[in-house]
Write an enzyme that holds these catalytic residues in place. Structure first.
Site, PDB file in Angstrom:
ATOM      1  N   GLU A 115       0.847  -1.199   0.000  1.00 55.49           N
ATOM      2  CA  GLU A 115       0.000   0.000   0.000  1.00 55.49           C
ATOM      3  C   GLU A 115       0.883   1.250   0.000  1.00 55.49           C
ATOM      4  O   GLU A 115       2.051   1.192   0.399  1.00 55.49           O
ATOM      5  CB  GLU A 115      -0.910  -0.080   1.249  1.00 55.49           C
ATOM      6  CG  GLU A 115      -1.827   1.075   1.519  1.00 55.49           C
ATOM      7  CD  GLU A 115      -2.843   1.390   0.432  1.00 55.49           C
ATOM      8  OE1 GLU A 115      -2.434   1.557  -0.727  1.00 55.49           O
ATOM      9  OE2 GLU A 115      -4.032   1.517   0.744  1.00 55.49           O
ATOM     10  N   ASP A 116       0.339   2.359  -0.486  1.00 53.62           N
ATOM     11  CA  ASP A 116       1.128   3.593  -0.463  1.00 53.62           C
ATOM     12  C   ASP A 116       1.142   4.216   0.927  1.00 53.62           C
ATOM     13  O   ASP A 116       2.182   4.610   1.432  1.00 53.62           O
ATOM     14  CB  ASP A 116       0.606   4.600  -1.507  1.00 53.62           C
ATOM     15  CG  ASP A 116      -0.892   4.901  -1.387  1.00 53.62           C
ATOM     16  OD1 ASP A 116      -1.584   4.279  -0.548  1.00 53.62           O
ATOM     17  OD2 ASP A 116      -1.387   5.760  -2.142  1.00 53.62           O
TER      18      ASP A 116
ATOM     19  N   ASP B 233      -3.750   5.358   6.473  1.00 58.14           N
ATOM     20  CA  ASP B 233      -4.234   6.596   7.073  1.00 58.14           C
ATOM     21  C   ASP B 233      -5.274   6.236   8.134  1.00 58.14           C
ATOM     22  O   ASP B 233      -4.915   5.832   9.234  1.00 58.14           O
ATOM     23  CB  ASP B 233      -4.799   7.425   5.901  1.00 58.14           C
ATOM     24  CG  ASP B 233      -5.231   8.819   6.283  1.00 58.14           C
ATOM     25  OD1 ASP B 233      -4.441   9.552   6.861  1.00 58.14           O
ATOM     26  OD2 ASP B 233      -6.383   9.182   5.964  1.00 58.14           O
TER      27      ASP B 233
ATOM     28  N   PHE C  63      -0.840  16.216   4.149  1.00 52.72           N
ATOM     29  CA  PHE C  63      -1.331  15.597   2.931  1.00 52.72           C
ATOM     30  C   PHE C  63      -0.164  15.514   1.963  1.00 52.72           C
ATOM     31  O   PHE C  63       0.450  16.510   1.600  1.00 52.72           O
ATOM     32  CB  PHE C  63      -2.508  16.363   2.313  1.00 52.72           C
ATOM     33  CG  PHE C  63      -3.164  15.526   1.264  1.00 52.72           C
ATOM     34  CD1 PHE C  63      -4.000  14.478   1.617  1.00 52.72           C
ATOM     35  CD2 PHE C  63      -2.895  15.731  -0.084  1.00 52.72           C
ATOM     36  CE1 PHE C  63      -4.568  13.655   0.649  1.00 52.72           C
ATOM     37  CE2 PHE C  63      -3.456  14.917  -1.049  1.00 52.72           C
ATOM     38  CZ  PHE C  63      -4.298  13.875  -0.679  1.00 52.72           C
TER      39      PHE C  63
ATOM     40  N   ARG D 246       0.961  12.222  -9.249  1.00 50.48           N
ATOM     41  CA  ARG D 246       1.433  10.840  -9.015  1.00 50.48           C
ATOM     42  C   ARG D 246       2.821  10.588  -9.581  1.00 50.48           C
ATOM     43  O   ARG D 246       3.567   9.760  -9.082  1.00 50.48           O
ATOM     44  CB  ARG D 246       0.471   9.830  -9.664  1.00 50.48           C
ATOM     45  CG  ARG D 246      -0.878   9.715  -8.992  1.00 50.48           C
ATOM     46  CD  ARG D 246      -1.572   8.437  -9.472  1.00 50.48           C
ATOM     47  NE  ARG D 246      -3.003   8.460  -9.209  1.00 50.48           N
ATOM     48  CZ  ARG D 246      -3.563   8.118  -8.041  1.00 50.48           C
ATOM     49  NH1 ARG D 246      -2.813   7.724  -7.042  1.00 50.48           N
ATOM     50  NH2 ARG D 246      -4.871   8.164  -7.889  1.00 50.48           N
TER      51      ARG D 246
HETATM   52  P1  IMP Z   1      -7.278   4.847   4.659  1.00 51.44           P
HETATM   53  O1  IMP Z   1      -8.284   3.875   4.192  1.00 51.44           O
HETATM   54  O2  IMP Z   1      -7.896   6.039   5.339  1.00 51.44           O
HETATM   55  O3  IMP Z   1      -6.174   4.237   5.489  1.00 51.44           O
HETATM   56  O4  IMP Z   1      -6.644   5.520   3.408  1.00 51.44           O
HETATM   57  C1  IMP Z   1      -5.705   4.992   2.645  1.00 51.44           C
HETATM   58  C2  IMP Z   1      -5.786   5.577   1.264  1.00 51.44           C
HETATM   59  O5  IMP Z   1      -6.068   6.979   1.284  1.00 51.44           O
HETATM   60  C3  IMP Z   1      -4.447   5.434   0.615  1.00 51.44           C
HETATM   61  O6  IMP Z   1      -4.410   4.284  -0.165  1.00 51.44           O
HETATM   62  C4  IMP Z   1      -4.328   6.683  -0.215  1.00 51.44           C
HETATM   63  O7  IMP Z   1      -4.777   6.413  -1.523  1.00 51.44           O
HETATM   64  C5  IMP Z   1      -5.232   7.697   0.415  1.00 51.44           C
HETATM   65  N1  IMP Z   1      -4.463   8.690   1.194  1.00 51.44           N
HETATM   66  C6  IMP Z   1      -4.383   8.795   2.530  1.00 51.44           C
HETATM   67  N2  IMP Z   1      -3.581   9.810   2.910  1.00 51.44           N
HETATM   68  C7  IMP Z   1      -3.122  10.358   1.766  1.00 51.44           C
HETATM   69  C8  IMP Z   1      -2.205  11.452   1.478  1.00 51.44           C
HETATM   70  O8  IMP Z   1      -1.619  12.125   2.355  1.00 51.44           O
HETATM   71  N3  IMP Z   1      -1.992  11.699   0.161  1.00 51.44           N
HETATM   72  C9  IMP Z   1      -2.575  10.996  -0.838  1.00 51.44           C
HETATM   73  N4  IMP Z   1      -3.417   9.973  -0.608  1.00 51.44           N
HETATM   74  C10 IMP Z   1      -3.688   9.656   0.669  1.00 51.44           C
HETATM   75 MG    MG Z   2      -4.377   4.199  -2.356  1.00 52.87          MG
END
Ligand code: IMP
Ligand code: MG
Length: 178
Positions: free
Chosen positions: A102-103, A106, A156, A169
């Site tokens: 995963e990138d 969050d 962010f 990206r």
């Molecule tokens: P989660 O489900 O809230 O953990 O979110 C994860 C997804 O939200 C990641 O796969 C990202 O695509 C996106 N995301 C969360 N934080 C960021 C950020 O700071 N920049 C860009 N994308 C983010």
């Molecule tokens: Mg993502």
């Protein structure tokens, strides 16, 4: 409204060396396992595509590569709370060692959902997560990433695969976009 700016947080070379050491850790752990099947890497599109490409080229072990496209974000910068899974097609991975790439973790919703789905579908032999970034302060679901590139504060971030409404990206570095 104030104009947003890009501020480099991790340079291309810094990312490169961190990805290398992360791959080393992964290889060490997975080469200890007693299975003759390859490790399944599931990359979470779109954000993890660059990290995946760089990481797997440093993983000197037999792997099988799969992709899913799933997220919990809309086009805004705050998690929408809903999971969007436009591409969730996987072959039979029953009983395999699975590593999700995963990138960024969050709120934890995306990975929480995906881990549960994979566990239900495939009863994997092992299931781990490698995330380039970890934003621990925003966690809402109790999820641990097993391998983390960088622990980050609540910024962010864009670049190296991560976007803001589909922009940025392609940047070779990671930047704060605020
Ligand atoms: P989660 O489900 O809230 O953990 O979110 C994860 C997804 O939200 C990641 O796969 C990202 O695509 C996106 N995301 C969360 N934080 C960021 C950020 O700071 N920049 C860009 N994308 C983010
Ligand atoms: Mg993502």
């Amino acid at each position: 409204m104030k104009q947003k700016k890009l501020k480099v947080l991790y340079s291309e070379s810094k990312i490169k060396s961190r990805v290398k050491s992360l791959a080393k850790e992964i290889v060490q752990d997975y080469s200890k396992r007693k299975s003759n099947k390859s490790v399944v890497i599931i990359s979470v599109l779109k954000g993890a595509f660059i990290f995946t490409a760089d990481l797997i080229r440093e993983i000197k072990l037999p792997i099988q590569l799969e992709f899913v496209r799933i997220s919990s974000y809309g086009s805004g910068t705050i998690s929408s709370g809903k999971i969007d899974a436009p591409l969730l097609m996987l072959p039979d991975l029953t009983g395999r060692d699975i590593l999700i790439i995963e990138d960024i973790v969050d709120s934890g919703r995306t990975i929480g959902f995906l881990k549960e789905y994979i566990r239900d579908q495939f009863k994997p032999r092992s299931l781990k997560v490698a995330s380039l970034l970890n934003k621990k302060s925003r966690r809402e679901i109790d999820i641990l990433a097993d391998y983390v590139g960088f622990e980050v504060d609540d910024y962010f971030l864009v670049g190296y695969g991560l976007d803001s409404a589909e922009d940025f990206r392609h940047l070779p570095y990671l930047a704060i976009y605020e």
